[in-house]
Scaffold this motif. Structure first.
Motif, PDB file in Angstrom:
ATOM      1  N   PRO A  91      94.031  73.902  -6.145  1.00 38.06           N
ATOM      2  CA  PRO A  91      93.008  73.170  -6.929  1.00 38.06           C
ATOM      3  C   PRO A  91      92.853  71.757  -6.352  1.00 38.06           C
ATOM      4  CG  PRO A  91      94.863  73.841  -8.159  1.00 38.06           C
ATOM      5  CD  PRO A  91      95.102  74.171  -6.980  1.00 38.06           C
ATOM      6  N   TRP A  92      93.754  71.473  -5.372  1.00 36.95           N
ATOM      7  CA  TRP A  92      93.689  70.222  -4.883  1.00 36.95           C
ATOM      8  C   TRP A  92      92.679  70.083  -3.768  1.00 36.95           C
ATOM      9  CZ3 TRP A  92      98.639  72.017  -6.162  1.00 36.95           C
ATOM     10  CH2 TRP A  92      99.206  71.543  -7.192  1.00 36.95           C
ATOM     11  N   GLY A  93      91.644  68.982  -3.791  1.00 35.38           N
ATOM     12  CA  GLY A  93      90.760  69.116  -2.622  1.00 35.38           C
ATOM     13  C   GLY A  93      91.483  68.843  -1.240  1.00 35.38           C
ATOM     14  N   VAL A  94      92.358  67.806  -1.363  1.00 33.92           N
ATOM     15  CA  VAL A  94      92.940  67.380  -0.058  1.00 33.92           C
ATOM     16  C   VAL A  94      93.765  68.769   0.627  1.00 33.92           C
ATOM     17  CG1 VAL A  94      94.685  65.894   0.834  1.00 33.92           C
ATOM     18  CG2 VAL A  94      93.414  65.114  -0.903  1.00 33.92           C
ATOM     19  N   VAL A  95      94.494  69.446  -0.294  1.00 28.86           N
ATOM     20  CA  VAL A  95      95.204  70.503   0.311  1.00 28.86           C
ATOM     21  C   VAL A  95      94.009  71.576   1.042  1.00 28.86           C
ATOM     22  CG1 VAL A  95      96.773  72.532  -0.381  1.00 28.86           C
ATOM     23  CG2 VAL A  95      97.011  70.004  -1.431  1.00 28.86           C
ATOM     24  N   ARG A  96      93.161  71.889   0.284  1.00 28.99           N
ATOM     25  CA  ARG A  96      91.986  72.780   0.810  1.00 28.99           C
ATOM     26  C   ARG A  96      91.623  71.975   2.282  1.00 28.99           C
ATOM     27  NH1 ARG A  96      89.746  72.693  -4.423  1.00 28.99           N
ATOM     28  NH2 ARG A  96      88.013  71.637  -3.896  1.00 28.99           N
ATOM     29  N   ASP A  97      91.491  70.962   2.282  1.00 33.85           N
ATOM     30  CA  ASP A  97      90.881  70.369   3.443  1.00 33.85           C
ATOM     31  C   ASP A  97      92.142  70.723   4.550  1.00 33.85           C
ATOM     32  OD1 ASP A  97      88.678  69.873   2.140  1.00 33.85           O
ATOM     33  OD2 ASP A  97      88.935  67.721   1.927  1.00 33.85           O
ATOM     34  N   LEU A  98      93.179  70.229   4.447  1.00 31.20           N
ATOM     35  CA  LEU A  98      94.137  70.379   5.255  1.00 31.20           C
ATOM     36  C   LEU A  98      94.391  71.757   5.755  1.00 31.20           C
ATOM     37  CD1 LEU A  98      97.188  68.267   4.216  1.00 31.20           C
ATOM     38  CD2 LEU A  98      95.593  67.902   6.227  1.00 31.20           C
TER      39      LEU A  98
ATOM     40  N   MET B  13      79.698  58.949  -1.505  1.00 27.41           N
ATOM     41  CA  MET B  13      81.128  58.193  -1.591  1.00 27.41           C
ATOM     42  C   MET B  13      82.197  59.220  -1.662  1.00 27.41           C
ATOM     43  SD  MET B  13      80.743  55.012  -1.418  1.00 27.41           S
ATOM     44  CE  MET B  13      81.835  54.238  -2.558  1.00 27.41           C
ATOM     45  N   LYS B  14      82.001  60.189  -2.708  1.00 24.38           N
ATOM     46  CA  LYS B  14      83.347  61.041  -2.967  1.00 24.38           C
ATOM     47  C   LYS B  14      83.435  61.988  -1.653  1.00 24.38           C
ATOM     48  CE  LYS B  14      83.506  62.295  -7.759  1.00 24.38           C
ATOM     49  NZ  LYS B  14      82.928  63.366  -8.916  1.00 24.38           N
ATOM     50  N   LEU B  15      82.426  62.367  -0.977  1.00 21.85           N
ATOM     51  CA  LEU B  15      82.546  63.087   0.305  1.00 21.85           C
ATOM     52  C   LEU B  15      83.168  62.325   1.204  1.00 21.85           C
ATOM     53  CD1 LEU B  15      79.299  65.411   1.049  1.00 21.85           C
ATOM     54  CD2 LEU B  15      81.829  65.943   0.871  1.00 21.85           C
ATOM     55  N   ALA B  16      82.696  61.008   1.509  1.00 19.00           N
ATOM     56  CA  ALA B  16      83.230  60.160   2.448  1.00 19.00           C
ATOM     57  C   ALA B  16      84.995  59.971   2.174  1.00 19.00           C
ATOM     58  CB  ALA B  16      82.474  59.018   2.438  1.00 19.00           C
ATOM     59  N   LEU B  17      85.050  59.671   0.768  1.00 20.30           N
ATOM     60  CA  LEU B  17      86.534  59.540   0.523  1.00 20.30           C
ATOM     61  C   LEU B  17      87.193  60.749   0.771  1.00 20.30           C
ATOM     62  CD1 LEU B  17      88.224  57.197  -0.883  1.00 20.30           C
ATOM     63  CD2 LEU B  17      88.016  58.490  -2.900  1.00 20.30           C
ATOM     64  N   ARG B  18      86.958  61.872   0.638  1.00 23.17           N
ATOM     65  CA  ARG B  18      87.428  62.820   0.754  1.00 23.17           C
ATOM     66  C   ARG B  18      87.815  63.166   2.304  1.00 23.17           C
ATOM     67  NH1 ARG B  18      85.890  68.888  -1.554  1.00 23.17           N
ATOM     68  NH2 ARG B  18      86.971  69.951  -0.082  1.00 23.17           N
ATOM     69  N   LEU B  20      88.021  60.662   4.422  1.00 25.24           N
ATOM     70  CA  LEU B  20      88.825  59.591   4.728  1.00 25.24           C
ATOM     71  C   LEU B  20      90.120  60.179   4.554  1.00 25.24           C
ATOM     72  CD1 LEU B  20      88.395  56.730   6.134  1.00 25.24           C
ATOM     73  CD2 LEU B  20      89.237  56.082   3.646  1.00 25.24           C
ATOM     74  N   ILE B  21      90.437  60.682   3.552  1.00 27.95           N
ATOM     75  CA  ILE B  21      91.798  61.297   3.034  1.00 27.95           C
ATOM     76  C   ILE B  21      92.232  62.103   4.049  1.00 27.95           C
ATOM     77  CG2 ILE B  21      93.169  62.272   1.283  1.00 27.95           C
ATOM     78  CD1 ILE B  21      91.429  60.897  -0.781  1.00 27.95           C
ATOM     79  N   LEU B  22      91.499  63.140   4.229  1.00 30.77           N
ATOM     80  CA  LEU B  22      91.805  64.211   5.291  1.00 30.77           C
ATOM     81  C   LEU B  22      92.117  63.837   6.574  1.00 30.77           C
ATOM     82  CD1 LEU B  22      92.000  67.237   5.889  1.00 30.77           C
ATOM     83  CD2 LEU B  22      89.481  67.036   6.546  1.00 30.77           C
ATOM     84  N   VAL B  23      91.404  62.834   7.046  1.00 29.76           N
ATOM     85  CA  VAL B  23      91.669  62.277   8.523  1.00 29.76           C
ATOM     86  C   VAL B  23      92.931  61.332   8.465  1.00 29.76           C
ATOM     87  CG1 VAL B  23      90.823  60.376  10.083  1.00 29.76           C
ATOM     88  CG2 VAL B  23      89.235  61.977   9.307  1.00 29.76           C
ATOM     89  N   VAL B  24      93.173  60.553   7.546  1.00 32.13           N
ATOM     90  CA  VAL B  24      94.218  60.003   7.159  1.00 32.13           C
ATOM     91  C   VAL B  24      95.561  60.750   7.240  1.00 32.13           C
ATOM     92  CG1 VAL B  24      95.764  58.238   5.860  1.00 32.13           C
ATOM     93  CG2 VAL B  24      93.434  57.904   6.446  1.00 32.13           C
ATOM     94  N   LEU B  25      95.589  61.714   6.369  1.00 33.40           N
ATOM     95  CA  LEU B  25      96.736  62.750   6.564  1.00 33.40           C
ATOM     96  C   LEU B  25      96.954  63.445   7.555  1.00 33.40           C
ATOM     97  CD1 LEU B  25      96.267  64.485   2.693  1.00 33.40           C
ATOM     98  CD2 LEU B  25      98.277  63.181   3.940  1.00 33.40           C
ATOM     99  N   LEU B  26      95.655  63.787   8.063  1.00 36.56           N
ATOM    100  CA  LEU B  26      95.950  64.692   9.653  1.00 36.56           C
ATOM    101  C   LEU B  26      96.477  63.791  10.469  1.00 36.56           C
ATOM    102  CD1 LEU B  26      92.663  66.616  10.282  1.00 36.56           C
ATOM    103  CD2 LEU B  26      95.182  67.411   9.814  1.00 36.56           C
ATOM    104  N   ALA B  27      95.990  62.304  10.619  1.00 33.06           N
ATOM    105  CA  ALA B  27      96.817  61.728  11.645  1.00 33.06           C
ATOM    106  C   ALA B  27      98.137  61.327  11.257  1.00 33.06           C
ATOM    107  CB  ALA B  27      96.014  60.182  11.300  1.00 33.06           C
ATOM    108  N   LEU B  28      98.462  61.298   9.886  1.00 32.43           N
ATOM    109  CA  LEU B  28      99.972  61.064   9.510  1.00 32.43           C
ATOM    110  C   LEU B  28     100.853  62.300  10.150  1.00 32.43           C
ATOM    111  CD1 LEU B  28     100.219  59.638   5.915  1.00 32.43           C
ATOM    112  CD2 LEU B  28     100.967  58.638   8.274  1.00 32.43           C
ATOM    113  N   ILE B  29     100.242  63.463   9.787  1.00 29.00           N
ATOM    114  CA  ILE B  29     100.959  64.784   9.957  1.00 29.00           C
ATOM    115  C   ILE B  29     101.035  64.934  11.706  1.00 29.00           C
ATOM    116  CG2 ILE B  29     100.861  67.225  10.296  1.00 29.00           C
ATOM    117  CD1 ILE B  29      99.518  67.109   7.350  1.00 29.00           C
TER     118      ILE B  29
END
Ligand SMILES: Nc1ncnc2c1ncn2[C@@H]1O[C@H](COP(=O)(O)OP(=O)(O)OP(=O)(O)O)[C@@H](O)[C@H]1O
Ligand SMILES: [Mg+2]
Lengths: 282, 275, 242
Positions: A91-98, B13-18, B20-29
């Motif tokens: 259900p979490w978008g971030v998890v789906r994206d990862l 905006m929402k898409l961009a935010l998403r 951004l979060i993805l990129v940051v998380l990926l970068a962190l990992i």
């Protein structure tokens, strides 16, 4: 006019016999044509089938290793694939994206590159020691190879599982939820049994791909089937054509039954029919 | 109008935010993993990113693109022939097509390329170059056999795409066309192929991705494409991780856009949708 | 107009048509009824050559359909068929669906075929839908377009295979009205349908098919009043009871 009223057993038998005959004839024509091309274009190459066939035991050893790799790789891929599919549906978008990033990265790389990256890249940083199991020594090459194979194929399996789960209609989930089932209960009792029909044929397909990809492990000198042929094909035994033909036959013997099984499952489980029906109304 | 624009921008905006979060998380990992690895493996990116090395990669890229392009054309032409054979009214053609597809689909490409280059080409006693009749040029035999092997192999997959596309056009469509008095060729031209085409294009792009990936295996016949280039660089300077990571980036740079395009086409070409 | 003589048809080993004899005059409307699987669709498909027959003869407008020398494409221009599932071309607009036959088969100029199409669209009551795609229309509208597509070829005979049975009840009448109109204009028609009301009003004769044969054929009134065949009687009782 004489016609059978019904499909009798003897008719069916004759029918299958006829198909086999047809395929044999087609094979004869096809290979005959290829052989003629060889005769026409080829030099005075002499075939050495008898010499080549003596090395079958050597091939068999390689076959054993290939089977081990395929089975271990498949188990790993299935578990990783399930995990990926569940993450992709979270259900979490971030998890789906990862999870999506994982899938897209591996699907868009050649397996060879993943293998090289795993064994020569990760392998340099993370040391795995050879170990013994059931009287056989497993070298790090083998382990990295299986890991790379499992991870790589899991990116395909993840999508297969996801598509299977998504193919189950939303109304089914809602009906189950309205009975008060929890997430995993819905999955277990309602979604997965239905998704299974959709998943099974492509699952066999991935298994086939896995067996085929496993041939690349010879590049990190795992002693599997392809490596066996490579070791045999040296200048003092110049029957390369023969050795590689035998090699191809070994793979065909492993894969064709699976491929037939996949086709059979597909028709048996009514996937194609069901999807056609959808198209009819679409 | 104004409302719509506001809605649109908030979605953006929402898409961009998403993203951004993805990129940051990926970068962190990635950074985390990288840090762990760097404890036991000394990364030397500055050495790897030597312009000379990148030039070598770019040359490899060119070879990969050339070989893939040629093989895609060859594979598509041959694949169409095989598909037509498999749909022909003659059982023997159908069966021969079926045998061809089943045989090539079910062996690893690696085995096939070894077979073609070390087996078949030896039967033809090939030298280092292959003369092309009519054109009066000689082609490097590695490229020649590489492209031949890749085309033959991919034809077995592409033919299935063509066949599925043509067959997916429902039989009732042909009947409707025929009942208007159209000939076989007319109903193919106006009714079947336009519909089949839309179904064929996305999986064909997918197949192009597969082809680019398969072309990596041509390194075993010492064709200097991307992967062999990386291996040679590793042999000169043992920067395993660095070079193979760059190699992966190169492949992703080819395949990710293709897979994005394939995805877009799939949506866009859905049949019967008003444009 | 249509003459069917002792026609036999097998699907593999399945004997589907078992000796059909039928004469249909110019301007006549024949309604074909019968149980599911009795071979009604197959008969229609044989009449315009979509299926081959193994024995017998079918002549339409003095053309022997199943003679190998007959140009089927030519024949089919004279025989329109409307299917149960419309079978419109999904990748073409309504206008294109109607004009594709005249332009590509009859080689009529695009201008002229467009005029024909406009007339037909007016006639079927949806002139405003010309540039729509089939999946943007209702079932009844799609079926009317399918009829228009067939009419655009100016056929001498129209075949209908259960044209209304894929439609929602409220859309059936719009298609039947169009067919009634055609009948009143003396179009030669063979109609497979379960709409008994339509059969009663529009049909000159009704034929009842059972098990690959024509069990009974009679003028509409007589057919309903005193059916001779036992199977016909049971069938009529069943459909009228519904
Ligand atoms: N293409 C085909 N191949 C094999 N059998 C067929 C084919 N088409 C029809 N049949 C069989 O022929 C028989 C007659 O079919 P047909 O479609 O003509 O019946 P029908 O009277 O139109 O029935 P319905 O009212 O259900 O449309 C059926 O038993 C059917 O299963
Ligand atoms: Mg029918």
């Amino acid at each position: 006019m004489i016609r059978f009223e019904k499909r009798s057993k003897s008719y069916l038998f004759a029918h299958y016999l006829w198909i086999v005959f047809r395929v044999l004839v087609a094979g004869a024509v096809l290979f005959g044509a290829i052989y003629l091309v060889f005769l026409g274009l080829g030099s005075n190459y002499t075939f050495h089938w008898e010499e080549a066939i003596q090395f079958l035991p050597f091939f068999n050893q390689g076959l054993l290793v290939t089977l081990q790799i395929a089975i271990l790789g498949a188990i790993l891929a299935v578990f990783l694939g399930i995990a990926v599919a569940l993450l992709r549906l979270s259900p979490w978008g971030v998890v789906r994206d990862l999870a999506g990033a994982y899938v897209h990265t591996f699907r868009n790389l050649p397996f060879l590159v993943v293998l090289l990256l795993f064994f020569f890249g990760l392998g340099k940083a993370i040391k795995i020691l050879p170990f013994e199991f059931l009287g056989q020594t497993y070298r790090p090459q083998f382990i990295w190879g299986v890991l790379a194979l499992g991870v790589y194929e899991s990116s395909y399996l993840g999508e297969t599982f996801r598509a299977g789960i998504e193919s189950v209609h939303k109304a089914q989930v809602e009906a189950a939820r309205s009975l008060g089932m929890k997430y995993f209960q819905v999955l277990r009792y309602v979604v997965l049994p239905q998704a299974f029909r959709v998943i099974l044929p492509p699952l066999t397909g991935t298994l086939i791909a896995l067996i085929k990809e496993s041939s690349l492990l010879y590049l990190i000198s795992v002693q599997e089937l392809t490596e066996a042929a490579r070791q045999l094909a040296i200048p003092s035994r110049p029957y390369f054509f023969e050795f590689y033909t035998i090699l191809a036959c070994y793979y065909l013997a492993m894969v064709v039954p699976l491929s037939l099984l996949s086709n059979w499952l597909e028709s048996r489980l009514g996937i194609s029919r069901a999807s056609k029906k959808v198209k009819d109304h679409g | 109008m104004a409302e719509m624009r506001v809605l649109g921008s908030s979605r953006l905006m929402k898409l961009a935010l998403r993203a951004l979060i993805l990129v940051v998380l990926l970068a962190l990992i990635i950074f985390g993993l990288y840090y762990l690895l760097s404890q036991s493996y000394p990364f030397r990116w500055n050495l790897a990113f030597n312009p000379k090395n990148l030039d070598a990669f770019n040359e490899g890229l060119l070879v990969t693109l050339q070989v893939s392009g040629l093989a895609m054309i060859g594979g598509a032409l041959l694949g169409l022939l095989v598909a037509l054979a498999r749909l022909s009214p003659f059982a023997i053609l159908r069966d021969m097509g079926m045998l061809y597809v089943q045989m090539l689909r079910n062996i690893p490409f690696l085995v096939f390329i070894l077979f073609m280059y070390f087996g078949v080409s030896k039967v033809f006693s090939a030298g280092p170059t292959v003369p092309v009749p009519l054109l009066d040029i000689e082609i490097d035999s590695r490229i020649f056999w590489g492209v031949i092997a890749l085309s033959l192999f991919e034809a077995s997959f592409i033919s299935e795409i063509f066949r599925a596309g043509i067959q997916a056009v429902h039989k009732t469509q042909i009947e409707a066309a025929r009942s208007l008095g159209m000939s076989y060729v007319q109903s193919m031209q106006h009714v079947v192929l336009p519909q089949a085409f839309r179904m064929i294009i996305p999986p064909l792009t997918g197949e192009l991705i597969a082809l680019v990936k398969e072309s990596a295996l041509l390194m075993v016949i010492s064709l200097e494409e991307l992967t062999l280039t990386a291996r040679q660089l590793v042999q000169q300077t043992p920067l395993n991780f660095e070079f193979y990571a760059i190699l992966a980036a190169y492949y992703l740079a080819i395949t990710l856009p293709l897979s994005f395009v394939s995805h877009l086409l799939e949506r866009k070409l859905a049949i019967g949708k008003a444009r | 107009m249509i003459a069917v003589q002792d026609v036999h048809k097998w699907f593999g080993l399945l004997h589907v048509l078992k000796g059909i004899d039928l004469e249909i005059a110019q301007g006549e409307v024949l309604v074909l009824i019968g149980a599911s699987g009795s071979g009604k669709s197959t008969l229609l498909r044989c009449i315009n050559g979509l299926e081959k027959i193994q024995h017998g003869k079918i002549v339409v407008d003095e053309m022997d359909i199943h003679k190998s020398r007959t140009n089927l494409n030519k024949v089919r221009q004279e025989i329109g068929i409307v299917f149960q599932s419309f079978n419109l071309f999904p990748h073409m607009t309504v206008m294109k669906n109607i004009t594709i036959g005249p332009t590509k088969v009859k080689r009529i100029s695009p201008q002229e075929s467009k005029e024909i199409a406009v007339q037909l669209l007016k006639r079927i009551g949806i002139p405003e839908k010309a540039d729509f795609y089939p999946d943007q229309l209702s079932g009844g509208q799609q079926q009317r377009v399918a009829i228009a597509r067939a009419l655009a070829m100016k056929p001498k005979v129209m075949l209908f295979d259960e044209p209304t049975s894929a439609l929602d009840p409220e859309m059936i009448s719009e298609v039947l009205d169009l067919m009634r109109e055609l009948a009143s204009e003396k179009m030669t028609m063979v109609v497979v349908t379960h709409e008994m009301g339509f059969a009663r009003e529009a049909a000159n004769r009704i034929a009842f098919m059972a098990d690959g044969q024509i069990a009974e054929i009679a003028p509409a009134e007589e057919f309903f009043k005193n059916p001779k065949d036992e199977r016909t009687r049971r069938f009529i009782e069943k459909v009228l009871a519904v």
